[in-house]
Scaffold this motif. Structure first.
Motif, PDB file in Angstrom:
ATOM      1  N   ILE A   1       0.799  -1.326   0.080  1.00 58.93           N
ATOM      2  CA  ILE A   1       0.183   0.121  -0.072  1.00 58.93           C
ATOM      3  C   ILE A   1       0.927   1.350   0.212  1.00 58.93           C
ATOM      4  CG2 ILE A   1      -0.249  -0.096   2.426  1.00 58.93           C
ATOM      5  CD1 ILE A   1      -3.221   0.837   1.892  1.00 58.93           C
TER       6      ILE A   1
ATOM      7  N   GLY B   1      -2.541   5.556  -0.014  1.00 57.74           N
ATOM      8  CA  GLY B   1      -3.805   4.520  -0.015  1.00 57.74           C
ATOM      9  C   GLY B   1      -4.003   3.454  -1.146  1.00 57.74           C
TER      10      GLY B   1
ATOM     11  N   SER C   1      -3.355   0.644  -3.456  1.00 57.19           N
ATOM     12  CA  SER C   1      -2.829  -0.782  -3.085  1.00 57.19           C
ATOM     13  C   SER C   1      -2.760  -1.740  -4.264  1.00 57.19           C
ATOM     14  CB  SER C   1      -3.636  -1.373  -2.050  1.00 57.19           C
ATOM     15  OG  SER C   1      -4.881  -1.474  -2.574  1.00 57.19           O
TER      16      SER C   1
ATOM     17  N   THR D   1      -6.941  -8.067   1.612  1.00 56.77           N
ATOM     18  CA  THR D   1      -7.358  -6.669   1.486  1.00 56.77           C
ATOM     19  C   THR D   1      -6.319  -5.929   2.326  1.00 56.77           C
ATOM     20  OG1 THR D   1      -9.784  -6.608   0.430  1.00 56.77           O
ATOM     21  CG2 THR D   1      -8.422  -4.588   1.282  1.00 56.77           C
TER      22      THR D   1
ATOM     23  N   SER E   1      -4.808  -2.733   4.108  1.00 55.02           N
ATOM     24  CA  SER E   1      -5.288  -1.144   4.391  1.00 55.02           C
ATOM     25  C   SER E   1      -4.399  -0.678   5.587  1.00 55.02           C
ATOM     26  CB  SER E   1      -6.658  -1.227   5.190  1.00 55.02           C
ATOM     27  OG  SER E   1      -6.630  -2.166   6.363  1.00 55.02           O
ATOM     28  N   ARG E   2      -4.490   0.496   5.587  1.00 54.48           N
ATOM     29  CA  ARG E   2      -3.472   1.374   6.669  1.00 54.48           C
ATOM     30  C   ARG E   2      -4.498   2.226   7.493  1.00 54.48           C
ATOM     31  NH1 ARG E   2       1.097   3.460   3.445  1.00 54.48           N
ATOM     32  NH2 ARG E   2       2.053   4.220   5.183  1.00 54.48           N
ATOM     33  N   ASP E   3      -4.072   2.224   8.794  1.00 50.21           N
ATOM     34  CA  ASP E   3      -4.732   3.362   9.512  1.00 50.21           C
ATOM     35  C   ASP E   3      -3.653   4.420  10.060  1.00 50.21           C
ATOM     36  OD1 ASP E   3      -5.704   4.769  11.864  1.00 50.21           O
ATOM     37  OD2 ASP E   3      -6.873   3.264  12.530  1.00 50.21           O
TER      38      ASP E   3
ATOM     39  N   SER F   1      -2.796  -3.454   8.227  1.00 50.03           N
ATOM     40  CA  SER F   1      -3.562  -4.507   8.369  1.00 50.03           C
ATOM     41  C   SER F   1      -3.708  -5.487   6.958  1.00 50.03           C
ATOM     42  CB  SER F   1      -5.110  -4.108   8.867  1.00 50.03           C
ATOM     43  OG  SER F   1      -4.998  -3.361   9.970  1.00 50.03           O
TER      44      SER F   1
END
Length: 126
Positions: free
Chosen positions: A51, A55, A57, A68, A70-72, A79
């Motif tokens: 990613i 954002g 990916s 999938t 994802s990033r926070d 994640s």
């Protein structure tokens, strides 16, 4: 000190789901592309999802329809949601951070990544 720690691995039956998390600290999480790598038993470590800082990916074809990334950026957590797991997904999963800021892209080349976690084991039984 740069810190990456994976969690969320475990043993599941085929068709099940797991969510891997990678807690990070000690570097500018928002400024680096991040990736997930997998090392199957007896094989080399391969990138499966990455990613970029914006954002966007990429996912390897073998996982694209099921995993999938994802990033926070508020919590500095990476994640990987994994659905419909199969026995061939068994392996050690590692999160990694790029060596240098790279806008608008990410890759599966492991030499691009300078920091790694210790890994979390995922075992999928048939």
């Amino acid at each position: 000190e740069v810190y990456l720690e994976e969690s969320g691995g475990g043993s599941v039956e085929a068709g099940g789901s797991l969510t891997l998390s990678c807690a990070t600290s000690g570097f500018d999480f928002t400024g680096l592309p991040m990736g997930w790598f997998r090392q199957r038993p007896g094989e080399k470590r391969d990138g499966i999802a990455c990613i970029a800082i914006d954002g966007s990916s990429r996912h390897m074809p073998s996982v694209k329809a099921r995993f999938t990334i994802s990033r926070d950026n508020a919590k500095n957590i990476l994640s990987l949601q994994m659905n419909n797991l199969a026995p061939e997904d068994t392996g050690m999963y590692y999160c990694a951070a790029y060596r240098t800021p790279t806008p608008y892209s990410c890759s599966f080349r492991d030499w691009e990544y300078g920091s790694w976690g210790q890994g979390t084991q995922v075992t999928v039984s048939s």
